[in-house]
Motif scaffolding. Sequence first.
Motif, PDB file in Angstrom:
ATOM      1  N   SER A 171       0.814  -1.221   0.000  1.00 37.77           N
ATOM      2  CA  SER A 171       0.000   0.000   0.000  1.00 37.77           C
ATOM      3  C   SER A 171       0.842   1.263   0.000  1.00 37.77           C
ATOM      4  CB  SER A 171      -0.909   0.005   1.238  1.00 37.77           C
ATOM      5  OG  SER A 171      -0.109   0.041   2.426  1.00 37.77           O
ATOM      6  N   GLY A 172       2.144   1.107   0.294  1.00 35.38           N
ATOM      7  CA  GLY A 172       3.019   2.273   0.421  1.00 35.38           C
ATOM      8  C   GLY A 172       3.370   2.609   1.845  1.00 35.38           C
ATOM      9  N   SER A 173       2.749   1.936   2.809  1.00 30.50           N
ATOM     10  CA  SER A 173       2.975   2.234   4.227  1.00 30.50           C
ATOM     11  C   SER A 173       4.115   1.396   4.791  1.00 30.50           C
ATOM     12  CB  SER A 173       1.709   1.949   5.023  1.00 30.50           C
ATOM     13  OG  SER A 173       1.451   0.547   5.061  1.00 30.50           O
ATOM     14  N   TRP A 174       4.506   1.730   6.022  1.00 32.85           N
ATOM     15  CA  TRP A 174       5.399   0.900   6.826  1.00 32.85           C
ATOM     16  C   TRP A 174       4.732   0.640   8.172  1.00 32.85           C
ATOM     17  CZ3 TRP A 174       7.688   4.351   3.445  1.00 32.85           C
ATOM     18  CH2 TRP A 174       8.779   3.901   2.692  1.00 32.85           C
ATOM     19  N   GLY A 175       5.032  -0.513   8.758  1.00 32.14           N
ATOM     20  CA  GLY A 175       4.543  -0.837  10.093  1.00 32.14           C
ATOM     21  C   GLY A 175       5.682  -0.834  11.093  1.00 32.14           C
ATOM     22  N   TYR A 176       5.365  -1.154  12.341  1.00 33.28           N
ATOM     23  CA  TYR A 176       6.377  -1.164  13.401  1.00 33.28           C
ATOM     24  C   TYR A 176       7.393  -2.268  13.187  1.00 33.28           C
ATOM     25  CZ  TYR A 176       8.354  -1.479  18.125  1.00 33.28           C
ATOM     26  OH  TYR A 176       9.221  -1.525  19.200  1.00 33.28           O
ATOM     27  N   LEU A 177       6.935  -3.380  12.638  1.00 33.80           N
ATOM     28  CA  LEU A 177       7.792  -4.530  12.351  1.00 33.80           C
ATOM     29  C   LEU A 177       7.623  -4.930  10.890  1.00 33.80           C
ATOM     30  CD1 LEU A 177       7.042  -6.701  15.530  1.00 33.80           C
ATOM     31  CD2 LEU A 177       9.126  -5.356  15.097  1.00 33.80           C
ATOM     32  N   PRO A 178       8.536  -5.670  10.345  1.00 34.92           N
ATOM     33  CA  PRO A 178       8.355  -6.160   8.975  1.00 34.92           C
ATOM     34  C   PRO A 178       7.046  -6.915   8.836  1.00 34.92           C
ATOM     35  CG  PRO A 178      10.594  -6.592   9.727  1.00 34.92           C
ATOM     36  CD  PRO A 178       9.839  -6.112  10.922  1.00 34.92           C
ATOM     37  N   ASN A 179       6.338  -6.670   7.758  1.00 34.88           N
ATOM     38  CA  ASN A 179       5.063  -7.310   7.424  1.00 34.88           C
ATOM     39  C   ASN A 179       3.929  -6.920   8.355  1.00 34.88           C
ATOM     40  OD1 ASN A 179       6.312  -8.837   5.286  1.00 34.88           O
ATOM     41  ND2 ASN A 179       7.133 -10.203   6.875  1.00 34.88           N
ATOM     42  N   ALA A 180       4.139  -5.928   9.217  1.00 33.53           N
ATOM     43  CA  ALA A 180       3.070  -5.468  10.106  1.00 33.53           C
ATOM     44  C   ALA A 180       2.208  -4.447   9.383  1.00 33.53           C
ATOM     45  CB  ALA A 180       3.666  -4.851  11.374  1.00 33.53           C
ATOM     46  N   PRO A 181       0.930  -4.312   9.790  1.00 31.76           N
ATOM     47  CA  PRO A 181       0.069  -3.304   9.166  1.00 31.76           C
ATOM     48  C   PRO A 181       0.673  -1.907   9.310  1.00 31.76           C
ATOM     49  CG  PRO A 181      -1.224  -4.802  10.518  1.00 31.76           C
ATOM     50  CD  PRO A 181       0.211  -5.097  10.814  1.00 31.76           C
ATOM     51  N   GLY A 182       0.477  -1.104   8.295  1.00 33.88           N
ATOM     52  CA  GLY A 182       1.063   0.226   8.293  1.00 33.88           C
ATOM     53  C   GLY A 182       0.370   1.175   9.247  1.00 33.88           C
ATOM     54  N   THR A 183       1.135   2.103   9.789  1.00 28.87           N
ATOM     55  CA  THR A 183       0.601   3.169  10.630  1.00 28.87           C
ATOM     56  C   THR A 183       1.175   4.498  10.146  1.00 28.87           C
ATOM     57  OG1 THR A 183       2.395   3.132  12.270  1.00 28.87           O
ATOM     58  CG2 THR A 183       0.517   1.642  12.631  1.00 28.87           C
TER      59      THR A 183
END
Length: 787
Positions: free
Chosen positions: A201-213
């Motif tokens: 989606s273009g996002s990053w999460g807290y950990l790899p493969n985590a939902p983006g915030t």
Amino acid sequence: MFPLRITSCPALIVAILLIVPPAMAQRAATRGGVTPQNVRDSMDKAVRYLKSTQRQDGSWPDYAEFKGGVTSLVTLALLEAGVPKDDPAIQKALTSLRSTRADKTYALALQTMVFCAVDPQKDLQLIKSNAALLESYQIQSGERAGLWSYGSPREGGGGGDNSNSQFALLALDEAAEHGAEISEQTWRRAFLRWDSMQNGSGSWGYLPNAPGTGSMTCAGITSMIITTKRLESGDAEINGDRVNCCVPLKQDSSVDRGFDWLARNMTLRTNPSEGGGGGNSLLYYLYGIERVGRLSGRRFMGTHDWYREGAELLVAWQDSLDGTWKGTGVVEQSNPLVSTSFALLFLAKGRRPVLVSKLRYTANQDWNPHRHDLNNLNRHVESLWQQKMTWQVVDVSAVKSAEDLLQTPVIWISGKDGFQITPKQEELLGQYIEAGGFIFAEAGCGGQKFDKDFRAMLKRILPDSQFRLLPPDHPVWFAEQAVSPDFAVPLWGLDACCRTSVVYTPQDLSCYWELYGSRSFLDDDNISIKVRNQVTAANAIGANVLAYATGRQLKDKLERVELTTDGGVQDELGRNVLKVAKIQHLGGSDDAPAALANMVRVAGEQLDLRFDVEKPMVTLQDDAHQFYPILFMHGRRDFGFNSKQRKNLKEYLERGGFLFADSICASKPFTAAFRREIAAIFPDAKLEAIPIDHPMLSTAYGGFDVTNVTLNDPQTRNSNEGGLKSVRRESSPELEGLFINNRLAIVFSPNDLSCAMESGASLQCKGYVKEDAARIATNVLLYAMQQ
């Protein structure tokens, strides 16, 4: 001081909850817009709270496992809020931090950033040792290679996460700026890991493969910007003594996709999350928004003016009693030191005034051949002015009015393959210049098509102004730093509104700003001395032009600009209307075309009078001037009246007329000529200083108390500093008058009023600051009307 509305354009004659409590959001939305004073007051309250909680040893209560972390965070917030480096609170904090051996990533990174911000030369060894320790904490192999965790991986620091990693990179980037040597492998491992962790989606999460915030997407954008900058040579390359400009651009697709995600999900009420149930760490998220907005030069995220909206929210949300904020999530709810520091960092860093903006006018990258140019130039000027500033990008397709453009004092335009914008956009650029704006431009990389288009556009929007090569005595060559003639580029100027309002070069400047990617560049003996000299000259030209254009006076980021389109009275008979005519002469009688209209407008609005902003020119050769109770004149060159003009002016004044005049930019030739002409007309009277107790200088006629005003007095710096400096001093107004039968008939200011009323700050113009020029002119006109 009374509030004034001054225009400058002749063409326009100018909680436990995981989201912000709804009541708070509603307060922010209904306040009618946050003001600069609202933000200053909010910041002051937060600073007082943070200072009041400092312990005797200079520290703040830290988490036991993160020695120095909170202390460093609070110190950074205070510094960014404008607390001086020599303030006792800062010095005590430094003493504490210098004796603290931080050993966790967050604390180590924050401590390093404090050392870089206060006295990097004194603390260089601490900066270098901290940077080396941070490098050693980076995970070297495995699925999280390139990340950082809470501490050393060898001591059970954990598996690595994006939040710790972001702070490590922020600190290493600052350390590298001040001479710490960071391994290319450190940057590369980080770059590869961040690039691979971006969600589809273009996002990053807290950990790899985590939902983006939102907060972690900001961390991803920041980290990609930093690592890309450190790994790539930029958009210009050095080849021995030669520089290759306009190197084909590598697209920052990861960064662009990150910004696209933010634009789609942007909100300032919660930390957006793809996984649902988000909202934790709102203030940490806002601090991230500030960072990516500033690093990328973006004023808007999608349709959101991120700083204005964030400032409105925080001002409304602050505890009015103790000045603290409580954010969302466990840490921000339980530790007001952390939450208040994040909020203060957003308000302070986000409000840095805009120095210059880059105009985006094409869908491709022709408008932006050197993507880091203004960022590097801005950093150079910051070091000269000892002031934190920022730069922005202005998309011409999104500009709806001249007010939008006037959010920036200088617009930078670069290109090669042409310059084509719509007639409406051209009109807005013309209004921007006439309202006191400034254009700085180049035809990059041999851009002959751009050169032709740009010159043609200027001819259309300013048909009465002519391009000229700027001579050696123009301040663009020395206002801030001397420019070596061996490495100078030709600078063309176009004069409008009292000053040179457009500076243009058909040769490259941004290419050399692009090379200045680090403060250590000019000291790098591995780089050709010729190239370093070219960069030095380009930096000096850029700094000189920006100093000249702004007078080193930048407006607050939240200050709203208003240009009124009201042309004055519409009564065709012109009854009971304030009208003033301007005397035509050969000494620059209309060199500040908007000045008189603005003076009349302010005077009319002060007493709620009907006014006419037209400026009829009278020659004194016939009786046309007799129909105006007030005449006005200004200029900047020598002039003379003939015998008929002298006779007509004398009769006009003896019959009760009034003459108001000022010398544009305190022009000595005009001042001498005016005094000479008045002496010839009235040999038995003379211009004399108007006493400070004259009622015209008081509120007696509905104006202002102008017995104490501020004068801008440009002076040459000493030989060690070089350039021009603007000295502001308070004094009584220096006005001269001539009395006829005990009636004050002539008022003359040998110091500038007109340019201040038209263009605002001018580095080379001796005269009153804009606010006081408006007040003085208002008092003179109101006095003349009531005689």
